[in-house]
Design a protein around this motif. Structure first.
Motif, PDB file in Angstrom:
ATOM      1  N   LEU A  10      19.798  35.712  11.901  1.00 54.34           N
ATOM      2  CA  LEU A  10      20.719  35.725  13.036  1.00 54.34           C
ATOM      3  C   LEU A  10      20.812  37.098  13.693  1.00 54.34           C
ATOM      4  O   LEU A  10      20.851  38.121  13.005  1.00 54.34           O
ATOM      5  N   PRO A  11      20.867  37.126  15.022  1.00 56.94           N
ATOM      6  CA  PRO A  11      21.136  38.395  15.711  1.00 56.94           C
ATOM      7  C   PRO A  11      22.449  38.978  15.204  1.00 56.94           C
ATOM      8  O   PRO A  11      23.442  38.265  15.048  1.00 56.94           O
ATOM      9  N   TYR A  12      22.452  40.266  14.908  1.00 56.51           N
ATOM     10  CA  TYR A  12      23.619  40.892  14.285  1.00 56.51           C
ATOM     11  C   TYR A  12      24.900  40.716  15.093  1.00 56.51           C
ATOM     12  O   TYR A  12      25.985  40.587  14.533  1.00 56.51           O
ATOM     13  N   ASN A  13      24.790  40.708  16.429  1.00 50.80           N
ATOM     14  CA  ASN A  13      26.009  40.719  17.236  1.00 50.80           C
ATOM     15  C   ASN A  13      26.666  39.359  17.385  1.00 50.80           C
ATOM     16  O   ASN A  13      27.758  39.256  17.945  1.00 50.80           O
ATOM     17  N   VAL A  14      26.030  38.282  16.915  1.00 53.10           N
ATOM     18  CA  VAL A  14      26.644  36.952  17.046  1.00 53.10           C
ATOM     19  C   VAL A  14      26.624  36.164  15.731  1.00 53.10           C
ATOM     20  O   VAL A  14      26.959  34.981  15.717  1.00 53.10           O
ATOM     21  N   GLY A  15      26.258  36.810  14.630  1.00 48.63           N
ATOM     22  CA  GLY A  15      26.136  36.101  13.369  1.00 48.63           C
ATOM     23  C   GLY A  15      27.424  35.421  12.914  1.00 48.63           C
ATOM     24  O   GLY A  15      27.432  34.235  12.575  1.00 48.63           O
ATOM     25  N   THR A  16      28.544  36.162  12.933  1.00 51.13           N
ATOM     26  CA  THR A  16      29.805  35.597  12.457  1.00 51.13           C
ATOM     27  C   THR A  16      30.324  34.477  13.356  1.00 51.13           C
ATOM     28  O   THR A  16      30.691  33.406  12.855  1.00 51.13           O
ATOM     29  N   PRO A  17      30.375  34.654  14.690  1.00 52.87           N
ATOM     30  CA  PRO A  17      30.842  33.531  15.521  1.00 52.87           C
ATOM     31  C   PRO A  17      29.959  32.295  15.415  1.00 52.87           C
ATOM     32  O   PRO A  17      30.460  31.173  15.475  1.00 52.87           O
ATOM     33  N   LEU A  18      28.659  32.466  15.226  1.00 55.26           N
ATOM     34  CA  LEU A  18      27.792  31.303  15.053  1.00 55.26           C
ATOM     35  C   LEU A  18      28.113  30.585  13.748  1.00 55.26           C
ATOM     36  O   LEU A  18      28.174  29.347  13.707  1.00 55.26           O
ATOM     37  N   LEU A  19      28.320  31.336  12.676  1.00 53.69           N
ATOM     38  CA  LEU A  19      28.658  30.711  11.396  1.00 53.69           C
ATOM     39  C   LEU A  19      29.955  29.920  11.502  1.00 53.69           C
ATOM     40  O   LEU A  19      30.038  28.769  11.033  1.00 53.69           O
ATOM     41  N   ILE A  20      30.981  30.499  12.120  1.00 52.06           N
ATOM     42  CA  ILE A  20      32.255  29.795  12.286  1.00 52.06           C
ATOM     43  C   ILE A  20      32.061  28.529  13.122  1.00 52.06           C
ATOM     44  O   ILE A  20      32.633  27.467  12.821  1.00 52.06           O
ATOM     45  N   LYS A  21      31.253  28.618  14.153  1.00 45.94           N
ATOM     46  CA  LYS A  21      30.971  27.444  14.984  1.00 45.94           C
ATOM     47  C   LYS A  21      30.371  26.323  14.153  1.00 45.94           C
ATOM     48  O   LYS A  21      30.797  25.159  14.238  1.00 45.94           O
ATOM     49  N   TRP A  22      29.372  26.649  13.334  1.00 45.33           N
ATOM     50  CA  TRP A  22      28.678  25.624  12.560  1.00 45.33           C
ATOM     51  C   TRP A  22      29.532  25.070  11.419  1.00 45.33           C
ATOM     52  O   TRP A  22      29.410  23.908  11.042  1.00 45.33           O
TER      53      TRP A  22
END
Length: 291
Positions: free
Chosen positions: A120-132
């Motif tokens: 994952l791109p470092y700048n969006v890793g956490t929001p993507l995980l929460i989304k999924w």
């Protein structure tokens, strides 16, 4: 077969491509490493795989070698679309979607059980995980690379320094395990921090949508003021009364409350029916001395 393709470094040079800092890009070019990540993620047994932020396609090559069925790439940077298209082996397995993964509806990309495998791109890793983890679409498994600090926050346990909201939300809906560490030198260009791979398998008894929303509110409040006692940090949600109703000591801090405790707090905060709430006779972890 990927053996017939030029090396990733040669491909990047041929296309004149460099990583964009604004996209949080750091390329993993060692195919031995990407193949190892795919082995942690599999076996896929013909199921579909979505990869976010494939960049030059190091992980994609390993996925195309695997037993995955359909392989869907979601890439925001249009510079990589021609390069990724070169990985199409004519089998019809590879689909490339030029889009921002934060705005994609994954259910529209594949049918049936689907894995997520991504550096994952470092700048969006956490929001993507929460989304999924909290959204309406649920993958059958997620194998994701994050900055080491973020990966440790996903798998942290009560009492550990990294334990916080991300750990509680992640572990409420999935079994999470850190499976691989990677030094900064493994990437081009090298980031300032090390990375790690986390494998998550969603639980069958995950909280329903209402309980999950309440859990997000409770953990946001509790860890937003993590040095305060819960009677203070949860004041807007009921404070001491909320804690007492959930069988939690109001004098505890968020860092010592386990997942079961946070789920009880969330259930009471949402006014949801629950089983008999046990009284808190003392946390499994030794409470820190009050100051």
């Amino acid at each position: 077969m990927t053996d017939n393709l030029p090396s990733l470094r040669e491909t990047l040079d041929a296309h004149g491509l460099l990583a964009k800092k604004s996209f949080g890009q750091h390329f993993l070019l060692d195919l031995n490493v990407t193949r190892k990540i795919v082995r942690f993620a599999g076996p896929f047994e013909g199921r579909a795989v979505i990869e976010v932020g494939p960049g030059p396609g190091g992980l994609t090559r390993a996925l195309m070698e695997s037993d995955a069925g359909k392989v869907v790439l979601v890439e925001k940077d249009p510079r990589f679309i021609p390069l990724l298209s070169e990985l199409d082996d004519g089998s019809g397995r590879l689909t490339i979607v030029e889009a921002d993964a934060l705005n994609v509806r994954e259910a529209d990309l594949t049918e049936g059980p689907t894995h997520l495998v991504s550096n994952l791109p470092y700048n969006v890793g956490t929001p993507l995980l929460i989304k999924w983890l909290t959204g309406p679409w649920t993958p059958c498994a997620l194998t994701l690379m994050f900055q080491k600090e973020v990966a440790e926050r996903v798998v942290a346990r009560p009492g550990e320094e990294a334990y916080g909201r991300l750990a509680v939300i992640s572990q409420a809906v999935a079994e999470a395990k850190l499976v691989m560490h990677l030094p900064a030198a493994a990437f081009t260009p090298p980031p300032k921090v090390a990375s790690a791979v986390v494998h998550l398998v969603p639980k069958t008894d995950r909280p329903d949508r209402d309980l999950l929303k309440s859990l997000e509110r409770v953990t946001a409040a509790a860890f937003g003021q993590r040095r305060k006692m819960l009677r203070s940090s949860l004041k807007q949600l009921g404070g001491a009364d909320l804690c007492e109703a959930a069988g939690i000591s109001p004098e505890d801090r968020a860092e010592v409350i386990d997942l079961a405790g946070f789920l009880r707090l969330a259930r009471v905060a949402a006014g949801l029916p629950s089983e008999t709430v046990p009284r808190d006779t003392g946390p499994v972890l030794a409470r820190r001395k009050r100051t």
